[in-house]
Design an enzyme around this catalytic site. Structure first.
Site, PDB file in Angstrom:
ATOM      1  N   ARG A 163       0.836  -1.210   0.000  1.00 30.47           N
ATOM      2  CA  ARG A 163       0.000   0.000   0.000  1.00 30.47           C
ATOM      3  C   ARG A 163       0.864   1.251   0.000  1.00 30.47           C
ATOM      4  NH1 ARG A 163      -2.864  -1.405   5.434  1.00 30.47           N
ATOM      5  NH2 ARG A 163      -0.631  -1.578   5.817  1.00 30.47           N
ATOM      6  N   LYS A 173       5.505 -18.746   6.876  1.00 32.47           N
ATOM      7  CA  LYS A 173       4.938 -19.142   8.166  1.00 32.47           C
ATOM      8  C   LYS A 173       4.412 -17.880   8.861  1.00 32.47           C
ATOM      9  CE  LYS A 173       8.291 -18.569  11.753  1.00 32.47           C
ATOM     10  NZ  LYS A 173       9.219 -19.016  12.740  1.00 32.47           N
ATOM     11  N   HIS A 188      11.947 -22.405   5.920  1.00 36.11           N
ATOM     12  CA  HIS A 188      13.315 -22.160   5.438  1.00 36.11           C
ATOM     13  C   HIS A 188      14.356 -22.987   6.194  1.00 36.11           C
ATOM     14  CE1 HIS A 188      13.065 -19.250   8.738  1.00 36.11           C
ATOM     15  NE2 HIS A 188      14.350 -19.449   8.857  1.00 36.11           N
ATOM     16  N   GLU A 212      17.928 -19.330  20.862  1.00 37.69           N
ATOM     17  CA  GLU A 212      18.251 -18.021  20.297  1.00 37.69           C
ATOM     18  C   GLU A 212      18.731 -17.097  21.394  1.00 37.69           C
ATOM     19  OE1 GLU A 212      15.311 -16.289  17.382  1.00 37.69           O
ATOM     20  OE2 GLU A 212      14.057 -17.733  18.410  1.00 37.69           O
ATOM     21  N   ASP A 226       5.353 -20.666  17.055  1.00 38.18           N
ATOM     22  CA  ASP A 226       6.405 -20.026  16.261  1.00 38.18           C
ATOM     23  C   ASP A 226       7.494 -21.007  15.840  1.00 38.18           C
ATOM     24  OD1 ASP A 226       7.555 -17.648  15.117  1.00 38.18           O
ATOM     25  OD2 ASP A 226       9.092 -17.747  16.685  1.00 38.18           O
ATOM     26  N   HIS A 275       9.344 -25.667  12.374  1.00 37.91           N
ATOM     27  CA  HIS A 275      10.768 -26.039  12.304  1.00 37.91           C
ATOM     28  C   HIS A 275      11.108 -27.284  13.152  1.00 37.91           C
ATOM     29  CE1 HIS A 275      10.873 -22.190  10.512  1.00 37.91           C
ATOM     30  NE2 HIS A 275      10.924 -21.489  11.615  1.00 37.91           N
ATOM     31  N   LYS A 296      23.057 -18.886  20.806  1.00 39.61           N
ATOM     32  CA  LYS A 296      22.247 -19.271  19.643  1.00 39.61           C
ATOM     33  C   LYS A 296      22.843 -20.554  19.097  1.00 39.61           C
ATOM     34  CE  LYS A 296      21.165 -17.477  14.968  1.00 39.61           C
ATOM     35  NZ  LYS A 296      19.861 -18.040  14.724  1.00 39.61           N
TER      36      LYS A 296
HETATM   37  N1  LIG Z   1      10.336 -10.876   9.055  1.00 43.10           N
HETATM   38  C1  LIG Z   1      10.762 -12.114   9.145  1.00 43.10           C
HETATM   39  O1  LIG Z   1      11.949 -12.369   9.376  1.00 43.10           O
HETATM   40  C2  LIG Z   1       9.815 -13.289   8.910  1.00 43.10           C
HETATM   41  C3  LIG Z   1      10.309 -14.608   9.040  1.00 43.10           C
HETATM   42  C4  LIG Z   1       9.449 -15.685   8.769  1.00 43.10           C
HETATM   43  C5  LIG Z   1       8.144 -15.430   8.392  1.00 43.10           C
HETATM   44  N2  LIG Z   1       7.688 -14.142   8.316  1.00 43.10           N
HETATM   45  C6  LIG Z   1       6.310 -13.954   7.905  1.00 43.10           C
HETATM   46  O2  LIG Z   1       6.317 -13.256   6.677  1.00 43.10           O
HETATM   47  C7  LIG Z   1       5.259 -12.321   6.635  1.00 43.10           C
HETATM   48  C8  LIG Z   1       5.827 -10.922   6.416  1.00 43.10           C
HETATM   49  O3  LIG Z   1       6.674 -10.572   7.473  1.00 43.10           O
HETATM   50  P1  LIG Z   1       7.216  -9.089   7.690  1.00 43.10           P
HETATM   51  O4  LIG Z   1       8.037  -9.136   8.912  1.00 43.10           O
HETATM   52  O5  LIG Z   1       7.815  -8.554   6.448  1.00 43.10           O
HETATM   53  O6  LIG Z   1       5.869  -8.307   8.010  1.00 43.10           O
HETATM   54  P2  LIG Z   1       5.613  -6.750   8.088  1.00 43.10           P
HETATM   55  O7  LIG Z   1       6.858  -5.971   7.824  1.00 43.10           O
HETATM   56  O8  LIG Z   1       4.868  -6.501   9.345  1.00 43.10           O
HETATM   57  O9  LIG Z   1       4.559  -6.553   6.916  1.00 43.10           O
HETATM   58  C9  LIG Z   1       4.897  -6.659   5.543  1.00 43.10           C
HETATM   59  C10 LIG Z   1       4.090  -5.650   4.762  1.00 43.10           C
HETATM   60  O10 LIG Z   1       2.719  -5.996   4.801  1.00 43.10           O
HETATM   61  C11 LIG Z   1       1.941  -4.818   4.690  1.00 43.10           C
HETATM   62  N3  LIG Z   1       0.946  -4.796   5.761  1.00 43.10           N
HETATM   63  C12 LIG Z   1       1.164  -4.800   7.092  1.00 43.10           C
HETATM   64  N4  LIG Z   1       0.001  -4.786   7.751  1.00 43.10           N
HETATM   65  C13 LIG Z   1      -0.972  -4.770   6.821  1.00 43.10           C
HETATM   66  C14 LIG Z   1      -2.383  -4.754   6.867  1.00 43.10           C
HETATM   67  N5  LIG Z   1      -3.037  -4.766   8.027  1.00 43.10           N
HETATM   68  N6  LIG Z   1      -3.070  -4.742   5.707  1.00 43.10           N
HETATM   69  C15 LIG Z   1      -2.418  -4.747   4.529  1.00 43.10           C
HETATM   70  N7  LIG Z   1      -1.076  -4.766   4.419  1.00 43.10           N
HETATM   71  C16 LIG Z   1      -0.364  -4.781   5.555  1.00 43.10           C
HETATM   72  C17 LIG Z   1       2.873  -3.641   4.859  1.00 43.10           C
HETATM   73  O11 LIG Z   1       3.059  -3.054   3.575  1.00 43.10           O
HETATM   74  P3  LIG Z   1       2.184  -1.815   3.081  1.00 43.10           P
HETATM   75  O12 LIG Z   1       1.820  -1.021   4.302  1.00 43.10           O
HETATM   76  O13 LIG Z   1       3.101  -1.116   2.152  1.00 43.10           O
HETATM   77  O14 LIG Z   1       1.011  -2.436   2.415  1.00 43.10           O
HETATM   78  C18 LIG Z   1       4.175  -4.238   5.314  1.00 43.10           C
HETATM   79  O15 LIG Z   1       5.301  -3.572   4.799  1.00 43.10           O
HETATM   80  C19 LIG Z   1       4.515 -12.464   7.949  1.00 43.10           C
HETATM   81  O16 LIG Z   1       3.436 -13.335   7.772  1.00 43.10           O
HETATM   82  C20 LIG Z   1       5.543 -13.077   8.874  1.00 43.10           C
HETATM   83  O17 LIG Z   1       4.927 -13.846   9.882  1.00 43.10           O
HETATM   84  C21 LIG Z   1       8.498 -13.084   8.556  1.00 43.10           C
END
Ligand SMILES: NC(=O)c1ccc[n+]([C@@H]2O[C@H](COP(=O)([O-])OP(=O)(O)OC[C@H]3O[C@@H](n4cnc5c(N)ncnc54)[C@H](OP(=O)(O)O)[C@@H]3O)[C@@H](O)[C@H]2O)c1
Length: 501
Positions: free
Chosen positions: A58, A163, A193, A231, A250, A255, A359
């Site tokens: 967005r 996940k 992963h 960790e 989690d 994993h 870790k």
């Molecule tokens: N970060 C990690 O290391 C990691 C590891 C394993 C799995 N994951 C999974 O991967 C997914 C993404 O993780 P992330 O850490 O990148 O998440 P994030 O930064 O919280 O969100 C990713 C993007 O989603 C959009 N977003 C957030 N809330 C929203 C909402 N309510 N409605 C619509 N768009 C929304 C935002 O983009 P806009 O505002 O630009 O739309 C944001 O930049 C999650 O499901 C997480 O559980 C993450």
């Protein structure tokens, strides 16, 4: 200079031209993992000759702003940015909202990029967004006819789900149903992963490509198996998600369960995705019913304030956006049993925790002592063999065995035969995402969860979560442990053993 192994010369499978569409393109996962992984593949010449990456969200950015802010964030990191501009010429940003109209616009936009990059209408949709958006995006893709194979010409489409895949059995089933309304199982790639780590894949090679380990890989010779993923980090900026999930959702549902099934499964009839998934499913089916009331053992903990690497860190309840009285566990130790011929009565200790002393991720196979203690001496009995398969801090396999200490006295000493990946293979990627993305581009499901595996894993864990989250009768009691320790005192002994080489 290292001579290339014949494998290095093999092509990496079918890497057809495609557009990788990342929803949540402005987010943390995209910046920290997905783009570096794709860039790494590009540098290794593993990406298709013709590709584009379209990050969606967005937030509004022009393509140039998006590329620049990524570059800025990488400049002080460890990425080699020598040909970033070349890679970034294939990188786009497309602002969208999650509406039908916006998805029709996206569809047109992707067709235009197809003409420019010759990507033949092949699509990978990576859902790097909060999990509540997974069903919404799947439906929007379906209803705008972007999910169907053969969208245009010979194009295919695949969807990658990060996940957490569901919150419990019911939500995982619902998510599978929505996905299957629009995508076939073949099109769905549920990422774990952990499975892309070299040593994790090596568990199967080690077991099934060698003759000497499989005959002793059972309850006759193995005393117990420990799987630990500890960790040093705390909850960081994932408070909102983590406090509703806790360590069991989690780490254990995905994993830890994957490491368990790889260690315990039977040999598949062929090294092929479905045959492997079938064997994994059998292990989860064989897990002994886990009932805390009837004596099944689980220890739950939450970190308090403490010291890690010389720095004082706050306790979980003092972390930003965590409620002061949160009872979410950040540590768990479970003792599981697999009721089949091979594993009858061998305990499997699964341990994972945040803010622990170090870790480390390892699988420890503790063999039984020799049947007759021939070398009993004033210095104690001989120690039993131990095999350690480690994925962090280094990817390695170590086997302990007994030797005679030099000298007149008959003293035994444990020594190790070890194989450390980094000592033999330089420049191996530590980015497991590169591997899973490459497999998805190549259509290989081996390292991904299949629907039944996910549902089986949840059907084992959901009743345990219900027992642990029953607020009237919280059991087992939540134990608090200082950050930087070995976890709750009740678990210290096992953890110390698992950490010891
Ligand atoms: N970060 C990690 O290391 C990691 C590891 C394993 C799995 N994951 C999974 O991967 C997914 C993404 O993780 P992330 O850490 O990148 O998440 P994030 O930064 O919280 O969100 C990713 C993007 O989603 C959009 N977003 C957030 N809330 C929203 C909402 N309510 N409605 C619509 N768009 C929304 C935002 O983009 P806009 O505002 O630009 O739309 C944001 O930049 C999650 O499901 C997480 O559980 C993450």
């Amino acid at each position: 200079m290292k001579t290339p192994h014949a494998c290095d010369l093999l092509p990496s499978g079918d890497v057809a031209p495609c557009i990788i569409v990342i929803f949540g393109g402005s987010g943390d996962l995209t910046r920290r993992k997905l783009i570096p992984a794709l860039y790494y593949l590009y540098q290794q010449k593993k990406m298709p000759d013709k590709f584009a990456v379209v990050c969606c969200g967005r937030t509004t950015y022009t393509n140039e702003q998006f590329r620049q802010q990524l570059l800025l964030s990488y400049e002080n990191g460890d990425l080699n940015l020598s040909n970033w501009d070349e890679f970034a010429a294939n990188l786009y940003y497309h602002s969208l909202t999650y509406t039908a109209e916006a998805f029709l616009n996206l569809k047109d936009y992707l067709y235009k990029l197809d003409s420019h990059h010759s990507t033949e209408a092949n699509r990978i949709y990576d859902l790097a967004v909060p999990p509540n958006l997974y069903p919404i995006i799947a439906e929007l893709l379906g209803k705008s006819h972007m999910a169907t194979e053969q969208v245009q010409g010979n194009g295919w489409s695949r969807i990658i789900i990060e996940k957490p895949f569901g919150h419990d059995l019911e939500s995982a089933r619902q998510l599978n149903e929505v996905l299957h309304d629009y995508f076939t199982e073949e099109q769905i790639f549920r990422i774990d992963h952990y499975l892309a780590k070299e040593t994790v894949q090596n568990v199967l090679i080690f077991r099934f490509a060698n003759t000497i380990f499989e005959p002793v890989w059972n309850s006759h010779y193995i005393d117990y198996i420990g799987i630990i993923a500890s960790e040093e980090l705390g909850v960081g900026n994932r408070a909102g998600y983590y406090d509703t999930a806790g360590v069991l959702r989690d780490m254990f549902q995905n994993h830890m369960m994957q490491l368990l099934v790889l260690t315990a499964m039977e040999s598949p009839y062929r090294f092929e995705a479905n045959a492997i998934q079938d064997e994994k499913a059998k292990v989860i089916h064989s897990l002994r019913n886990f009932c805390i009331d009837s004596g099944s053992k689980i220890h739950l903990g939450q970190y308090g304030p403490g010291e890690i690497n010389g720095f004082m860190v706050p306790g979980y309840r003092e972390e930003k956006n965590i409620p002061a009285g949160s009872t979410t566990p950040t540590f768990a130790l479970m003792e599981l049993y697999i009721d089949n011929w091979r594993w009858r009565n061998v305990p499997f200790y699964l341990v994972s925790g945040k803010r622990m002393a170090k870790k480390e991720t390892r699988i420890v196979i503790q063999f039984k002592k020799t049947p007759h203690q021939l070398f009993r001496s004033p210095f104690g009995e001989s120690t039993a063999n131990k095999l350690i398969i480690e994925t962090y801090p280094q990817e390695s396999i170590k086997l302990s065995f007994q030797t005679k200490n030099p000298g007149h006295n008959l003293c035994l000493r444990s020594m190790y035969m070890d194989f450390v990946y980094q000592e033999h293979y330089h420049n191996i990627s530590s980015n497991a995402y590169a591997r899973v993305l490459l497999d998805c581009i190549g259509g290989d499901h081996t390292l991904f969860w299949r629907q039944d595996g996910i549902e089986l894993s949840w059907s084992f864990l959901t009743p345990i979560l219900q027992q642990c989250e029953n607020r009237q009768k919280i059991m087992p009691p939540l134990q608090f442990y200082p950050a930087g320790s070995l976890g709750p005192t009740s678990s210290e002994k096992i953890i110390q053993t698992l950490f010891t080489d």
